[in-house]
Write a protein that holds these residues in place. Sequence first.
Motif, short mmCIF file in Angstrom:
data_model
loop_
_atom_site.label_atom_id
_atom_site.label_comp_id
_atom_site.label_asym_id
_atom_site.label_seq_id
_atom_site.Cartn_x
_atom_site.Cartn_y
_atom_site.Cartn_z
N ASN A 94 0.79 -1.25 0.00
CA ASN A 94 0.00 0.00 0.00
C ASN A 94 0.81 1.28 0.00
OD1 ASN A 94 -2.42 -1.57 0.09
ND2 ASN A 94 -2.01 -1.92 2.25
N ASN A 95 1.89 1.27 -0.76
CA ASN A 95 2.67 2.51 -0.95
C ASN A 95 3.56 2.32 -2.18
OD1 ASN A 95 5.78 2.27 0.63
ND2 ASN A 95 4.32 0.61 0.80
N PRO A 96 4.06 3.42 -2.75
CA PRO A 96 4.90 3.29 -3.95
C PRO A 96 6.24 2.62 -3.63
CG PRO A 96 4.28 5.61 -3.57
CD PRO A 96 3.88 4.84 -2.36
N LEU A 97 6.59 1.65 -4.47
CA LEU A 97 7.87 0.94 -4.34
C LEU A 97 8.72 1.36 -5.54
CD1 LEU A 97 6.38 -2.63 -3.64
CD2 LEU A 97 7.07 -0.91 -1.94
N LEU A 98 9.79 2.05 -5.28
CA LEU A 98 10.65 2.51 -6.37
C LEU A 98 11.82 1.54 -6.48
CD1 LEU A 98 11.75 6.14 -7.15
CD2 LEU A 98 13.45 4.30 -7.07
N ILE A 99 11.88 0.86 -7.62
CA ILE A 99 12.88 -0.19 -7.80
C ILE A 99 13.91 0.26 -8.83
CG2 ILE A 99 13.19 -2.64 -8.35
CD1 ILE A 99 10.18 -2.96 -7.79
N VAL A 153 17.84 1.64 -14.71
CA VAL A 153 16.40 1.55 -14.96
C VAL A 153 15.70 1.77 -13.62
CG1 VAL A 153 14.53 0.03 -15.74
CG2 VAL A 153 16.77 -0.06 -16.87
N VAL A 154 14.58 2.46 -13.68
CA VAL A 154 13.81 2.66 -12.46
C VAL A 154 12.34 2.35 -12.76
CG1 VAL A 154 13.51 5.16 -12.82
CG2 VAL A 154 13.56 4.24 -10.51
N SER A 155 11.69 1.71 -11.81
CA SER A 155 10.33 1.25 -12.02
C SER A 155 9.53 1.45 -10.73
CB SER A 155 10.37 -0.24 -12.37
OG SER A 155 9.07 -0.78 -12.42
N ILE A 156 8.31 1.94 -10.88
CA ILE A 156 7.46 2.10 -9.69
C ILE A 156 6.41 0.99 -9.68
CG2 ILE A 156 6.01 3.64 -8.36
CD1 ILE A 156 8.25 5.30 -8.81
N ALA A 169 2.46 7.06 -9.51
CA ALA A 169 3.69 7.84 -9.30
C ALA A 169 4.56 7.61 -10.53
CB ALA A 169 4.41 7.37 -8.04
N SER A 170 5.48 8.52 -10.79
CA SER A 170 6.35 8.30 -11.95
C SER A 170 7.79 8.65 -11.58
CB SER A 170 5.89 9.16 -13.13
OG SER A 170 5.96 10.52 -12.78
N ALA A 171 8.69 7.93 -12.21
CA ALA A 171 10.11 8.15 -11.90
C ALA A 171 10.90 8.25 -13.19
CB ALA A 171 10.65 7.01 -11.05
N GLN A 172 11.94 9.04 -13.11
CA GLN A 172 12.77 9.32 -14.27
C GLN A 172 14.24 9.19 -13.86
OE1 GLN A 172 11.80 13.27 -15.53
NE2 GLN A 172 12.47 12.93 -17.63
N VAL A 173 14.99 8.46 -14.64
CA VAL A 173 16.42 8.32 -14.34
C VAL A 173 17.14 9.64 -14.61
CG1 VAL A 173 18.57 7.16 -15.05
CG2 VAL A 173 16.46 5.84 -14.79
N LEU A 174 17.99 10.07 -13.69
CA LEU A 174 18.85 11.23 -13.91
C LEU A 174 20.21 10.70 -14.37
CD1 LEU A 174 17.93 13.56 -10.88
CD2 LEU A 174 16.83 13.34 -13.11
N SER A 175 20.47 10.87 -15.65
CA SER A 175 21.60 10.16 -16.25
C SER A 175 22.95 10.56 -15.66
CB SER A 175 21.59 10.33 -17.77
OG SER A 175 21.68 11.70 -18.07
N LYS A 176 23.07 11.85 -15.26
CA LYS A 176 24.39 12.27 -14.75
C LYS A 176 24.70 11.67 -13.39
CE LYS A 176 24.86 16.25 -17.65
NZ LYS A 176 24.02 17.42 -17.85
N SER A 186 17.38 8.84 -9.53
CA SER A 186 16.12 9.11 -10.23
C SER A 186 15.29 10.13 -9.47
CB SER A 186 15.32 7.81 -10.40
OG SER A 186 14.98 7.26 -9.14
N LYS A 187 14.40 10.75 -10.23
CA LYS A 187 13.46 11.70 -9.62
C LYS A 187 12.09 11.05 -9.60
CE LYS A 187 10.99 14.40 -11.85
NZ LYS A 187 10.27 15.38 -12.68
N CYS A 188 11.44 11.11 -8.46
CA CYS A 188 10.09 10.56 -8.37
C CYS A 188 9.07 11.65 -8.12
CB CYS A 188 9.99 9.51 -7.26
SG CYS A 188 8.31 8.82 -7.18
N THR A 189 8.00 11.61 -8.88
CA THR A 189 6.83 12.45 -8.62
C THR A 189 5.73 11.52 -8.12
OG1 THR A 189 7.47 13.92 -10.42
CG2 THR A 189 5.17 14.07 -9.67
N GLY A 190 5.30 11.75 -6.91
CA GLY A 190 4.25 10.88 -6.35
C GLY A 190 4.75 9.92 -5.29
N CYS A 191 6.01 10.08 -4.89
CA CYS A 191 6.56 9.18 -3.86
C CYS A 191 6.48 9.77 -2.45
CB CYS A 191 8.01 8.84 -4.17
SG CYS A 191 8.19 7.66 -5.54
#
Length: 219
Positions: free
Chosen positions: A93-98, A107-110, A125-132, A145-150
């Motif tokens: 019952n919560n976002p799991l950022l893998i 790679v990042v997956s919610i 929720a959505s996540a985006q890899v920060l390549s640097k 990674s950056k998460c929106t919704g975590c």
Amino acid sequence: MRWNLSLTCAAALFGFGLFAVSEASADVFRDPDTGFSFSQKDVAITTNNEFITFRVAIPSPAPAGQPYDAVIQVVAPVAAGWVGVAWGGSMTNNPLLISWANGASGVVSIRRATAHTAPAVYTGASAQVLSKGTKSNGTHWQVTSKCTGCTQFTTTGTTTKTLNPAGSNRLAFAYSKTKPSQPGSNSSPINVHDLFNYWEHDFASAGNPEFQDLVDRNL
Ligand code: HEM
């Protein structure tokens, strides 16, 4: 003798002072690669001095009670196939950022689970890899990674949980030694974890006034 004694006292006082300062700031990591200032925690995964480092950066100021984006940086030994962070501090019952490594990239997956079974891909929720901030070498991989919704999410029913940007939050992690079977896909099946645990993460020292600029610079 007196001189020696006062020196000892001074050293003790100074030592204490240093300790007090480092207690407050020891867990802050200023990342030369990304420019973020992270609040970090090393979490042991063996009794052999091996650990996974979890780093969190958030905007500053982050208004209380409101959702805010978070950047998470995971540094794991190459033996880790995937590493998950449970933002609500438990599997269900919560976002799991893998996060996992895929060659030189990451790679990042919610996901989200309602029971202790393989979590499903979660679009709340959505996540985006920060390549640097994403790299690997012979011993470790690092995914940023950056998460929106975590940081604000529903738990069960209509209950909403907001992580406190000015205090500490109980997070959980899990990791598996087995890599996801389709490492290039963020919807890859994953194996059950080999280990999970919990920790208190200090968000009060995770603030970054230039948060959005840094995100944009690191994409
Ligand atoms: C195929 C995927 C997964 C399966 C089959 C699975 C299964 C399970 C099972 C059976 C337990 C109970 C173990 C026990 O009580 O000893 C458990 C606990 C736990 N799992 Fe998973 N899990 C999976 C993925 C994940 C992921 C991605 C996370 C992310 C952090 C996670 C975090 C946890 C945590 C923190 C616990 C401790 C109990 C709790 O807080 O709910 N799991 N899992």
